[in-house]
Write an enzyme that holds these catalytic residues in place. Structure first.
Site, mmCIF file in Angstrom:
data_model
loop_
_atom_site.group_PDB
_atom_site.id
_atom_site.type_symbol
_atom_site.label_atom_id
_atom_site.label_comp_id
_atom_site.label_asym_id
_atom_site.label_seq_id
_atom_site.Cartn_x
_atom_site.Cartn_y
_atom_site.Cartn_z
ATOM 1 C CG PHE A 18 -2.055 -0.971 1.114
ATOM 2 C CD1 PHE A 18 -3.190 -0.652 0.401
ATOM 3 C CD2 PHE A 18 -1.981 -2.223 1.718
ATOM 4 C CE1 PHE A 18 -4.234 -1.551 0.288
ATOM 5 C CE2 PHE A 18 -3.017 -3.129 1.604
ATOM 6 C CZ PHE A 18 -4.154 -2.796 0.893
ATOM 7 N N GLY A 19 1.927 1.259 0.814
ATOM 8 C CA GLY A 19 2.770 2.451 0.924
ATOM 9 C C GLY A 19 3.587 2.687 -0.334
ATOM 10 C CB VAL A 83 16.003 -5.805 -1.515
ATOM 11 C CG1 VAL A 83 17.206 -5.058 -0.957
ATOM 12 C CG2 VAL A 83 15.448 -5.100 -2.738
ATOM 13 C CD GLU A 174 -11.980 -8.507 9.200
ATOM 14 O OE1 GLU A 174 -12.463 -7.381 9.210
ATOM 15 O OE2 GLU A 174 -11.017 -8.810 8.482
ATOM 16 C CG ASP A 304 2.215 -2.772 8.183
ATOM 17 O OD1 ASP A 304 1.513 -1.738 8.273
ATOM 18 O OD2 ASP A 304 1.736 -3.918 8.116
ATOM 19 C CB ALA A 321 -4.286 -0.319 4.096
HETATM 20 C C1 LIG Z 1 -4.651 -10.644 7.188
HETATM 21 C C2 LIG Z 1 -4.510 -9.158 7.238
HETATM 22 C C3 LIG Z 1 -5.630 -8.358 7.296
HETATM 23 C C4 LIG Z 1 -5.519 -6.966 7.323
HETATM 24 N N1 LIG Z 1 -6.658 -6.202 7.370
HETATM 25 C C5 LIG Z 1 -6.556 -4.859 7.327
HETATM 26 C C6 LIG Z 1 -7.729 -4.037 7.265
HETATM 27 O O1 LIG Z 1 -8.848 -4.555 7.282
HETATM 28 N N2 LIG Z 1 -7.563 -2.687 7.189
HETATM 29 C C7 LIG Z 1 -6.324 -2.119 7.158
HETATM 30 O O2 LIG Z 1 -6.227 -0.891 7.046
HETATM 31 N N3 LIG Z 1 -5.212 -2.851 7.232
HETATM 32 C C8 LIG Z 1 -5.283 -4.204 7.298
HETATM 33 N N4 LIG Z 1 -4.154 -4.973 7.355
HETATM 34 C C9 LIG Z 1 -2.851 -4.296 7.439
HETATM 35 C C10 LIG Z 1 -2.408 -3.760 6.086
HETATM 36 O O3 LIG Z 1 -2.531 -4.774 5.101
HETATM 37 C C11 LIG Z 1 -0.983 -3.265 6.204
HETATM 38 O O4 LIG Z 1 -0.959 -2.224 7.159
HETATM 39 C C12 LIG Z 1 -0.460 -2.751 4.880
HETATM 40 O O5 LIG Z 1 -0.404 -3.785 3.928
HETATM 41 C C13 LIG Z 1 0.929 -2.133 5.052
HETATM 42 O O6 LIG Z 1 1.370 -1.673 3.821
HETATM 43 P P1 LIG Z 1 2.920 -1.637 3.497
HETATM 44 O O7 LIG Z 1 3.045 -0.939 2.181
HETATM 45 O O8 LIG Z 1 3.683 -1.125 4.641
HETATM 46 O O9 LIG Z 1 3.361 -3.159 3.345
HETATM 47 P P2 LIG Z 1 2.725 -4.419 2.491
HETATM 48 O O10 LIG Z 1 1.421 -4.007 1.958
HETATM 49 O O11 LIG Z 1 2.845 -5.538 3.409
HETATM 50 O O12 LIG Z 1 3.758 -4.520 1.306
HETATM 51 C C14 LIG Z 1 5.100 -4.863 1.476
HETATM 52 C C15 LIG Z 1 5.653 -5.344 0.143
HETATM 53 O O13 LIG Z 1 7.055 -5.494 0.256
HETATM 54 C C16 LIG Z 1 7.474 -6.649 -0.428
HETATM 55 N N5 LIG Z 1 8.752 -7.058 0.159
HETATM 56 C C17 LIG Z 1 8.999 -7.358 1.468
HETATM 57 N N6 LIG Z 1 10.294 -7.654 1.642
HETATM 58 C C18 LIG Z 1 10.891 -7.533 0.424
HETATM 59 C C19 LIG Z 1 12.232 -7.705 -0.040
HETATM 60 N N7 LIG Z 1 13.237 -8.038 0.791
HETATM 61 N N8 LIG Z 1 12.489 -7.517 -1.347
HETATM 62 C C20 LIG Z 1 11.489 -7.173 -2.205
HETATM 63 N N9 LIG Z 1 10.206 -6.998 -1.816
HETATM 64 C C21 LIG Z 1 9.922 -7.158 -0.524
HETATM 65 C C22 LIG Z 1 6.345 -7.612 -0.225
HETATM 66 O O14 LIG Z 1 6.330 -8.614 -1.230
HETATM 67 C C23 LIG Z 1 5.110 -6.694 -0.283
HETATM 68 O O15 LIG Z 1 4.600 -6.609 -1.592
HETATM 69 C C24 LIG Z 1 -4.237 -6.365 7.311
HETATM 70 C C25 LIG Z 1 -3.101 -7.173 7.250
HETATM 71 C C26 LIG Z 1 -3.225 -8.548 7.200
HETATM 72 C C27 LIG Z 1 -2.010 -9.421 7.121
#
Ligand SMILES: Cc1cc2nc3c(=O)[nH]c(=O)nc-3n(C[C@H](O)[C@H](O)[C@H](O)COP(=O)(O)OP(=O)(O)OC[C@H]3O[C@@H](n4cnc5c(N)ncnc54)[C@H](O)[C@@H]3O)c2cc1C
Length: 432
Positions: A18-19, A83, A174, A304, A321
Site C-alpha cells: 500500500f505504501g 532485496v 474476521e 508497517d 493500510a
Molecule cells: C490478514 C490481514 C488483514 C488486514 N486487514 C486490514 C484491514 O482490514 N484494514 C487495514 O487498514 N489494514 C489491514 N491490514 C494491514 C495492512 O494490510 C498493512 O498495514 C499494509 O499492507 C501495510 O502496507 P505496506 O506498504 O507497509 O506493506 P505491504 O502491503 O505488506 O507490502 C510490502 C511489500 O514489500 C514486499 N517485500 C517485502 N520484503 C521484500 C524484499 N526483501 N524484497 C522485495 N520486496 C519485498 C512484499 O512482497 C510486499 O509486496 C491487514 C493485514 C493482514 C495481514
C-alpha cells in the site's frame, strides 16, 4: 541490472504494498526515475486474505499485477527482485538479480508474522500474511474436513474438526467469524456425515477484550456477535505451546486440534544492512517526521515497517493500510521538495476510522465519534473494501462472489489445488 546513475535522480522503492504503490503513483510528474522492486510481481490486498483462506473468494481477485497499475507512468520501472542487503555507504542494494544503485531509497517492505520466538508454534501454526499462505490455510482447512469424514478414531476426528484462531484483533475476529459461518451455512450442506456441533471454533486473545484498538462498544459487540455464532472465546489468555495436536493455554485449558491459525502478532520485515540502532520495538525502522531513517540523508521508510516516533506518536502509527498510503503520498511531496531544495513538511496522519466484519450482516464501525454496529456497518465495510481493492476486474469479481455467496449461502472457491503437508510445510500440487 543497470547500476549507472541516470540523468534524473533514481528513487528506488522496495515493496509494492500500500505504501510503496502510493509513493510511486505520486511521483508520476516528478523529475525522477522511479524503480520499484518487489519479490512478487503483484500487489496483495491483505484485508481480504481471510476470505481466500475461508474459500469465499478467489485468490487472484485480491492480487493485482504491479506493472499493470503503472502502464501509463513513463518515469516508472518495475523489477521482480528480492532485496537481500542495503548498503547505505555506497547507495547500493544487493538483490537476487544483481546490484542496484539508488539516489534515494525508500524501504516499504511491510511486516511479517511474529511467533515471538516459539519455533514449535511457528512450525505447526498457520500464518496468513500473503496469498500463498492464505491458500495453504485454505487447503489445510478443507483437507482436514475431508479427513474427518474418513477418520474413525474419535479423538483424531475431533482434532481435525477443531479450529483455534490465536489473536483477537481484526484478522482473528474476521477469521473466526468466517469459520463459524462455514460451520453454520456450509458444513452440513456439502459435507454429508459431519455434524455442526462437532466442529468447534475457538478464539484466544491475550488482552481482556477483542479488537483492543476499537471503541469499548465495538469490542463488546464483536464479542457478542461471535458468541452468538458459537465461537468459544478465551480472553486474557496466551497460548503456551502447540505440538501439532495439543494446544495449551495459560488459563489451564488444553485443546486437541489440527488447525491453529496464528493472527497474534506482526513484526517489521526488512532486508539486512541497517544498524541495530535504527531498529525499534516490533522490529520496525525508526524514522523522523518526514519518514527519513535517522542518520541517513537519502534513506526513508514508510508503512508497517516504519515507526515514526514523535511526541504525538510515541508508538509510531498503526499498522494499517491508510497509514501506509498516507505516508507514501506525503513522502512523494517531500521528496520533490528535497530535490527542489525546498523545506519539507512533517507528516500528519488522518485517522479515518476502523472497520471489522464478523460475518454476514455483522460488522463494527468506529468513525471518529460515530460508533455503530450491525447491518449498516457491514454494508460500509463491504463498500470501503471494494473501493480500495486494486483493479476494476477484481472489484467486479469480488462483488459478484459476495452477492452469489450471500444469496446462495454457500461458496464456490473451495478447491484443494495444492495439497499442504503440515509436517514438511510443503505444498504439492501434483501428488493429490
Ligand atoms: C490478514 C490481514 C488483514 C488486514 N486487514 C486490514 C484491514 O482490514 N484494514 C487495514 O487498514 N489494514 C489491514 N491490514 C494491514 C495492512 O494490510 C498493512 O498495514 C499494509 O499492507 C501495510 O502496507 P505496506 O506498504 O507497509 O506493506 P505491504 O502491503 O505488506 O507490502 C510490502 C511489500 O514489500 C514486499 N517485500 C517485502 N520484503 C521484500 C524484499 N526483501 N524484497 C522485495 N520486496 C519485498 C512484499 O512482497 C510486499 O509486496 C491487514 C493485514 C493482514 C495481514
Amino acid at each position: 541490472m543497470d547500476q549507472k546513475k541516470s540523468a534524473k535522480p533514481r528513487v528506488v522503492i522496495i515493496g509494492g504494498g500500500f505504501g510503496g504503490l502510493e509513493l510511486a503513483k505520486n511521483l508520476k510528474n516528478a523529475p525522477v526515475d522511479v524503480l520499484l522492486l518487489d519479490k512478487h510481481n503483484y500487489h496483495t490486498f491483505q484485508p481480504l486474505l481471510y476470505q481466500v483462506a475461508a474459500g469465499s473468494i478467489a485468490a487472484d481477485s485480491i492480487g493485482f499485477p504491479i506493472r499493470r497499475i503503472f502502464t501509463k507512468q513513463d518515469n516508472f520501472r518495475f523489477a521482480l527482485a528480492e532485496v537481500q542487503q542495503i548498503h547505505p555507504e555506497t547507495n547500493t542494494l544487493t538483490t537476487n538479480i544483481g546490484t542496484i544503485y539508488y539516489d534515494y531509497l525508500i524501504i516499504a517492505t511491510g511486516s511479517n508474522t511474529n511467533f515471538f520466538g516459539n519455533k514449535e508454534i511457528e512450525h505447526f501454526a498457520m500464518p496468513m500474511k500473503n496469498i500463498p499462505e492464505a491458500l495453504n490455510l485454505r487447503s489445510l482447512i478443507l483437507q482436514n474436513l475431508e479427513m474427518s469424514l474418513v477418520t474413525d478414531e474419535p479423538q483424531e476426528k475431533a482434532a481435525l474438526m477443531t479450529f483455534v484462531v490465536v489473536g483477537g484483533g481484526p484478522t482473528g475476529v474476521e477469521l473466526s467469524g468466517a469459520l463459524a459461518e462455514m460451520r453454520q451455512l456450509i458444513l452440513m450442506k456439502d459435507y454429508h456425515g459431519l455434524r455442526k456441533h462437532n466442529m468447534k471454533v475457538y478464539l484466544v486473545e491475550g488482552k481482556a477484550e477483542l479488537l483492543a484498538a476499537f471503541s469499548a462498544g465495538a469490542s463488546a459487540k464483536a464479542k457478542k456477535f461471535l458468541e452468538d455464532m458459537d465461537v468459544t472465546i478465551h480472553n486474557s489468555a496466551h497460548v503456551q505451546s502447540y505440538d501439532g495436536v495439543q494446544l495449551k493455554i495459560d488459563d489451564g485449558t488444553t485443546i486437541l486440534t489440527r488447525n491453529v491459525l496464528w493472527a497474534a502478532g506482526v513484526k517489521g520485515e526488512m532486508p539486512e544492512g541497517l544498524p541495530a540502532t535504527n531498529i525499534t520495538k516490533g522490529n520496525r525502522i525508526q524514522v523522523d517526521e518526514i519518514s527519513r531513517v535517522n542518520g541517513y540523508a537519502n534513506v526513508f521508510s514508510i508503512g508497517d515497517v516504519a515507526a515514526m516516533i514523535t511526541p504525538d506518536t510515541p508508538n509510531g502509527h498503526p499498522g494499517v493500510a491508510p497509514a501506509a498510503m498516507q505516508q507514501g503520498e506525503w513522502l512523494a511531496k517531500n521528496l520533490i521538495r528535497i530535490i527542489n531544495n525546498q523545506p519539507t513538511v512533517p507528516f500528519k496522519y488522518k485517522d479515518k476510522g476502523s472497520l471489522a466484519t464478523i460475518g454476514r450482516n455483522k460488522a463494527v464501525a468506529d468513525l471518529g465519534k460515530l460508533h455503530f454496529q450491525g447491518f449498516f456497518a457491514w454494508l460500509l465495510w463491504g463498500f470501503v473494501h471494494l473501493m480500495t481493492l486494486a483493479g476494476f476486474t477484481n472489484k467486479g469479481t469480488v462483488f459478484l462472489s459476495w452477492a452469489i455467496n450471500y444469496f446462495s449461502k454457500n461458496s464456490d472457491n473451495r478447491l484443494i489445488v495444492r495439497y499442504f503437508d503440515i509436517k514438511t510445510r510443503m505444498t504439492d500440487p501434483e501428488s493429490k
